[in-house]
Design a protein around this motif. Sequence first.
Motif, short mmCIF file in Angstrom:
data_model
loop_
_atom_site.label_atom_id
_atom_site.label_comp_id
_atom_site.label_asym_id
_atom_site.label_seq_id
_atom_site.Cartn_x
_atom_site.Cartn_y
_atom_site.Cartn_z
N LYS A 70 32.21 29.84 29.74
CA LYS A 70 33.02 30.92 29.16
C LYS A 70 34.06 31.36 30.17
CE LYS A 70 31.65 33.73 25.93
NZ LYS A 70 30.74 34.66 25.29
N GLY A 71 35.31 31.39 29.74
CA GLY A 71 36.41 31.77 30.63
C GLY A 71 36.63 33.27 30.66
N LYS A 72 37.53 33.68 31.56
CA LYS A 72 37.96 35.09 31.64
C LYS A 72 38.53 35.55 30.31
CE LYS A 72 39.60 35.53 36.30
NZ LYS A 72 40.71 35.08 37.12
N ASP A 73 39.16 34.60 29.60
CA ASP A 73 39.79 34.91 28.32
C ASP A 73 38.77 34.94 27.17
OD1 ASP A 73 39.11 32.23 28.24
OD2 ASP A 73 41.16 31.47 28.00
N GLY A 74 37.49 34.76 27.49
CA GLY A 74 36.45 34.80 26.47
C GLY A 74 36.28 33.49 25.71
N LYS A 75 37.15 32.51 25.99
CA LYS A 75 37.05 31.23 25.29
C LYS A 75 35.94 30.36 25.89
CE LYS A 75 41.79 30.78 23.76
NZ LYS A 75 43.07 30.17 24.01
N ILE A 76 35.31 29.56 25.04
CA ILE A 76 34.28 28.63 25.52
C ILE A 76 34.90 27.25 25.67
CG2 ILE A 76 32.04 27.58 25.00
CD1 ILE A 76 31.44 30.08 23.28
N ARG A 77 34.72 26.66 26.84
CA ARG A 77 35.30 25.35 27.14
C ARG A 77 34.19 24.33 27.40
NH1 ARG A 77 38.59 29.20 29.01
NH2 ARG A 77 40.82 28.87 28.72
N ILE A 78 34.27 23.20 26.72
CA ILE A 78 33.30 22.12 26.95
C ILE A 78 33.95 21.12 27.90
CG2 ILE A 78 31.77 20.42 25.89
CD1 ILE A 78 32.43 21.74 23.17
N ALA A 96 37.30 25.69 38.78
CA ALA A 96 38.47 26.40 38.22
C ALA A 96 38.91 25.75 36.91
CB ALA A 96 39.60 26.40 39.23
N ILE A 97 38.86 24.43 36.86
CA ILE A 97 39.24 23.74 35.61
C ILE A 97 38.18 24.01 34.54
CG2 ILE A 97 39.63 21.49 34.54
CD1 ILE A 97 40.81 20.53 37.23
N GLN A 98 36.89 23.95 34.95
CA GLN A 98 35.81 24.12 33.98
C GLN A 98 35.82 25.52 33.34
OE1 GLN A 98 32.49 22.95 36.52
NE2 GLN A 98 32.44 20.92 35.58
N TYR A 99 36.08 26.54 34.16
CA TYR A 99 36.08 27.92 33.64
C TYR A 99 37.43 28.34 33.06
CZ TYR A 99 31.40 28.94 35.37
OH TYR A 99 30.04 28.93 35.57
N GLY A 100 38.44 27.45 33.16
CA GLY A 100 39.75 27.78 32.62
C GLY A 100 40.56 28.71 33.51
N ASP A 101 40.19 28.82 34.79
CA ASP A 101 40.97 29.63 35.72
C ASP A 101 42.28 28.94 36.09
OD1 ASP A 101 38.97 31.49 35.81
OD2 ASP A 101 38.05 30.70 37.64
N GLU A 102 42.24 27.61 36.02
CA GLU A 102 43.43 26.82 36.33
C GLU A 102 43.69 25.87 35.16
OE1 GLU A 102 43.65 24.94 40.18
OE2 GLU A 102 42.67 26.65 41.13
N ASP A 146 44.37 22.49 32.95
CA ASP A 146 43.57 21.26 32.86
C ASP A 146 44.53 20.07 32.71
OD1 ASP A 146 41.81 19.22 31.98
OD2 ASP A 146 41.82 19.98 29.93
N PRO A 147 45.09 19.62 33.84
CA PRO A 147 46.13 18.59 33.74
C PRO A 147 45.58 17.23 33.29
CG PRO A 147 45.55 18.97 36.04
CD PRO A 147 44.81 19.99 35.24
N PHE A 148 44.27 17.07 33.33
CA PHE A 148 43.68 15.77 33.03
C PHE A 148 43.20 15.64 31.58
CE2 PHE A 148 42.71 16.99 37.46
CZ PHE A 148 43.43 16.01 38.14
N GLY A 149 43.23 16.73 30.82
CA GLY A 149 42.75 16.67 29.43
C GLY A 149 41.25 16.57 29.33
N TRP A 150 40.53 17.30 30.17
CA TRP A 150 39.07 17.20 30.22
C TRP A 150 38.35 18.22 29.33
CZ3 TRP A 150 38.87 17.12 36.30
CH2 TRP A 150 39.24 15.85 36.75
N ILE A 151 39.11 19.25 28.92
CA ILE A 151 38.46 20.40 28.28
C ILE A 151 38.62 20.38 26.77
CG2 ILE A 151 38.56 22.94 28.10
CD1 ILE A 151 37.50 22.02 30.82
N THR A 152 37.55 20.71 26.06
CA THR A 152 37.62 20.96 24.62
C THR A 152 37.32 22.44 24.42
OG1 THR A 152 36.70 18.76 24.21
CG2 THR A 152 36.67 20.31 22.36
N VAL A 153 38.28 23.19 23.90
CA VAL A 153 38.04 24.61 23.64
C VAL A 153 37.32 24.74 22.31
CG1 VAL A 153 39.14 26.86 23.27
CG2 VAL A 153 40.05 25.31 25.01
N VAL A 154 36.25 25.53 22.30
CA VAL A 154 35.50 25.75 21.04
C VAL A 154 36.27 26.80 20.23
CG1 VAL A 154 33.31 26.54 20.06
CG2 VAL A 154 33.32 25.22 22.19
N GLU A 155 36.83 26.38 19.11
CA GLU A 155 37.64 27.32 18.30
C GLU A 155 36.76 28.01 17.27
OE1 GLU A 155 40.60 27.85 19.16
OE2 GLU A 155 41.35 26.04 20.17
#
Length: 339
Positions: A63-71, A322-328, A330-339
């Motif tokens: 879960k990021g600072k923005d409340g979004k969940i990132r896989i 930082a990439i996992q939590y969405g603080d920075e 994701d230039p590599f396209g590793w994250i799927t945001v749970v919408e």
Amino acid sequence: MKNMDWSSLGFGYLKTDYNVRCYFRDGKWGELEISSSETINMHMAATCLHYGQEAFEGLKAFKGKDGKIRIFRLEENAKRLQSSCDGILMEKFPVEKFNEAVIKTIKLNERFVPPYESGASLYIRPLLVGTGPQIGVSPANEYLFIVFVMPVGPYFKEGFKTTPVCILREYDRAAPLGTGTYKVGGNYAASLVPGQKAHDMGYSAVLYLDAKEKKYIDECGPANFFGIKNNTYVTPESTSILPSITNKSLIQIAESMGMKVERRQVPVEELSTFEEAGMCGTAAVISPIERIDDLNEEKTYTFSKDGTPGKISEKLYRKLRAIQYGDEPDPFGWITVVE
Ligand code: PLP
Ligand code: COI
């Protein structure tokens, strides 16, 4: 979730609300089904019980600072499960369905996703087992895919601190042409005795050598190995280690930070030349190594004297987190945001 002490979570099983299941019967995968049961009902002659026809995955959501969940690296885990299926003749679970099942399970258990500040995450455990009965050694004709999740803290209780690791030359985890590259239960069964011995002696993990020559580093019980020297990230190439998705990611991060990367055989003696060493994996993230004791040879390789991780390990760790939590970004396209 009220009354949950997120920041003191360890890495262990915790019951959550729902899991998602899918059955392969009559030659096809069915629809995803939601279950609140923690148990599976299966035939006593199921191939997973007798002949180890089972594979699993491990990935995390944050879960990021923005409340979004990132896989993190959903698709890569889906593909690795398919590779494990090929490795032990199981019916492959479609990538699209894997993605859908994981997202569905996270949404159904949203209240268990740890808050950003806790530094904890949601561990996702997809599992595929042969459920059809066979008594001769052959693949099942029925399978069950299941995903469950739980909030977790660090795999090694020390967190991002160094721990000691040992080499136990009297044990092998996987054979050079065996199933070491697949995430199948048998590899972990083989690691239980050495793992227990190591823990009893105060080590956090066993570092396995290649089974054939005992000359090269393979990997640790639950994680890949890397060493750092001369601004170079060195990690073993071997036919008996799991292709770690974390390791693959760290390689890309290291390159993007201007480091050199070498993926090749790593002779044991080379340990004496590394400035830093670590274990990496989904559960382990980066677990920096304090020292490696080669017990039969009575040799010790030391990387840290005071529990402090090396500077480069720490830089890699921070960037990955930082990439996992969405603080920075994701230039590599590793994250799927749970919408
Ligand atoms: N090696 C083994 C034996 C593992 O069990 C794991 C854990 O998944 C890893 C390496 C690390 O792989 P990953 O980074 O894909 O989690
Ligand atoms: C993971 O890192 O996901 C693993 O599967 C390692 C261990 C818990 C088996």
